[in-house]
Design an enzyme around this catalytic site. Structure first.
Site, mmCIF file in Angstrom:
data_model
loop_
_atom_site.group_PDB
_atom_site.id
_atom_site.type_symbol
_atom_site.label_atom_id
_atom_site.label_comp_id
_atom_site.label_asym_id
_atom_site.label_seq_id
_atom_site.Cartn_x
_atom_site.Cartn_y
_atom_site.Cartn_z
ATOM 1 N N HIS A 1 0.834 -1.208 0.000
ATOM 2 C CA HIS A 1 0.000 0.000 0.000
ATOM 3 C C HIS A 1 0.869 1.259 0.000
ATOM 4 C CE1 HIS A 1 -3.340 -2.690 0.942
ATOM 5 N NE2 HIS A 1 -2.541 -3.215 1.861
ATOM 6 N N SER B 1 16.563 15.144 -21.356
ATOM 7 C CA SER B 1 15.536 16.177 -21.412
ATOM 8 C C SER B 1 16.041 17.305 -22.294
ATOM 9 C CB SER B 1 15.234 16.707 -20.003
ATOM 10 O OG SER B 1 14.471 17.893 -20.063
#
Length: 481
Positions: A188, A313
């Site tokens: 979780h 990038s």
């Protein structure tokens, strides 16, 4: 400039354009020329069986008026599909432009080659007069279903499976190498019982190996039984022939497929649905892998090796983006969508025949192509990552609260054994650890408050987040079973 008029033609599909290098191995199996080549092989082998019959019956012709084909005549026929080249592709396209029927075009293409047989075999050959034997008693689907089955089998066994197995092999290597490397687990998204990196990779090895084993044992079915699966034309032309036996012999002995005795005009495609569902399931496991590794990279568990000269990038030069895993993720989604559509569509036909399967099957190459592209990206991505042990150790050192599980479980065992003071172990440990940052000292002091036997207390005090990995390192070996 109208780009549709540029020559050579510009690819519309990225599999045939930008990604052609990665997906080109499928062209030999799932392109239109590959399908037509296989159609020729089916037609030729059917001719040879009709002309030469069964070996156990002296290779006598099935039909009257035919002499058994000589070795040279058989070789000539079998060379037609093997020599199907760029000129042959042009010739066939010219025929289909007139017939508007792909399988009929193949039949006429073979007719032309029979007419030219004397040039290679001499005037004594019977091949020019055997044009009636081409496509004898066949419906188009007799040829198509066998051709597709052989094309798909070749693509899966020779291209897709080796690429998928390469991923499993890389994961198995990582599992073995890092079998004992402790790692904080997250359930979780929250810190949980530690594991090892190797064990987590072994989970994927086990999951993927089960699916690949199913693919390896996939049956590829075929039929050759006429327009509605009744052998009607066969028996009308030659009622004394055991056409059912001949059909079985051809599908199994000559085509190397599993014989389907009961069909409509088409082979029912159930085996295709089974195969595509399994490959789609495999794709979803691979998608899970790509997402998991992407998140491990984001978390710092895996470090990427930058490619010299590459740009991460256009504006942030520091970045090394996990693009291979993102590419794999996206292409697996496309592949699974196509495979699921194929599996759903191909199992249905209106009564004895409609053409929905015809155009649908032409997308098999795309479905496997996107999967192959994803496999290529996963292979490159997995080869360019390595565990960042410093980050992994820091995560473990910062989460001593994960030892709440072994302590409260040991308390339960002690209470069951009659040890006093072991009431409400879960609640007592929760009060200490839930929502708190604690360290070794907190854990040791808590253990000291418990009336545990000396050996249990010693064992619990010796635990650290790094050592609390249970049998994870030995579980890695279960994927070998």
């Amino acid at each position: 400039m109208n780009l549709s008029r540029v020559t050579p033609a510009i690819a519309l599909n990225p599999l045939d354009g930008r990604y052609r290098m990665q997906t080109s191995p499928l062209v030999d199996h799932l392109s239109e020329p590959a399908l037509n080549r296989e159609r020729m092989r089916v037609e030729v082998e059917w001719m040879i069986l009709l002309a030469n019959g069964y070996p156990d019956q002296g290779n006598q012709p099935i039909l009257p008026g035919i002499e058994p084909l000589t070795a040279d005549e058989q070789a000539y026929l079998r060379a037609i599909p093997e020599d199907f080249d760029d000129q042959g592709i042009e010739d066939l396209a010219e025929i289909e432009a007139r017939t508007h029927h792909d399988v009929k075009a193949v039949e006429y293409y073979l007719d032309r080659r029979l007419e030219k047989a004397e040039g290679s075999l001499g005037a004594g050959t019977q091949l020019p007069r055997l044009k009636a034997l081409v496509h004898f008693a066949c419906t188009s689907e007799d040829i198509n279903n066998l051709s597709y089955a052989r094309c798909i089998r070749g693509a899966v066994e020779q291209v897709w499976l080796p690429a998928a197995q390469a991923i499993v092999d890389r994961l198995a290597e990582m599992a073995t190498t890092h079998r004992g490397l402790p790692m904080l687990a997250l359930t979780h998204g929250q810190p949980a019982t530690p594991t090892t990196l190797g064990k987590e990779m072994a989970v994927y090895v086990h999951r993927l190996s089960r699916q690949l084993d199913r693919v390896r044992h996939q049956e590829y079915l075929g039929k050759i039984n006429g327009a509605t699966g009744t052998f009607g034309a066969h028996l009308a032309a030659a009622p004394d022939v055991d056409w059912v036996r001949l059909s079985r012999e051809f599908v199994t002995g000559r085509m190397g497929l599993v014989w389907n005795p009961l069909t409509t005009q088409i082979e029912s495609h159930d085996w295709q649905a089974e195969l595509y569902s399994t490959i789609s399931h495999t794709g979803r496991i691979l998608h899970n892998l790509a997402v998991d590794v992407w998140m491990y990279i984001s978390r710092g568990v895996f470090a990427q090796e930058p490619v010299k000269g590459a740009t991460g990038s256009s504006t942030m030069p520091h970045k090394v983006n996990p693009i291979r895993f993102e590419n794999a993720e996206a292409n697996l989604e496309i592949s699974c969508a196509l495979l699921d559509t194929l599996a759903a569509t191909l199992t249905e036909t209106r009564w004895q025949r409609d053409l929905t399967d015809s155009t649908t099957q032409r997308n098999i190459g795309s479905a496997l192509g996107y999967s192959l592209l994803a496999l290529d990206n996963l292979k490159g991505g997995l080869a360019a990552i390595h565990p960042n042990t410093q980050v992994m150790q820091e995560e473990l050192d910062n989460n001593w609260e994960v030892l709440g599980e072994p302590i409260q479980t040991a308390m339960r065992a002690a209470g069951l054994a009659g040890r006093a003071g072991m009431e409400d172990p879960y609640e007592r440990v929760k009060e200490l650890m839930r929502g708190h940052r604690i360290g070794r000292g907190d854990v040791e002091r808590f253990i000291d408050t418990l009336d545990l036997d000396p050996e249990t207390a010693r064992r619990l005090k010796s635990l650290t987040p790094s050592s609390y990995t249970g049998a994870a390192d030995t579980l890695v070996d279960f994927d070998r079973d």
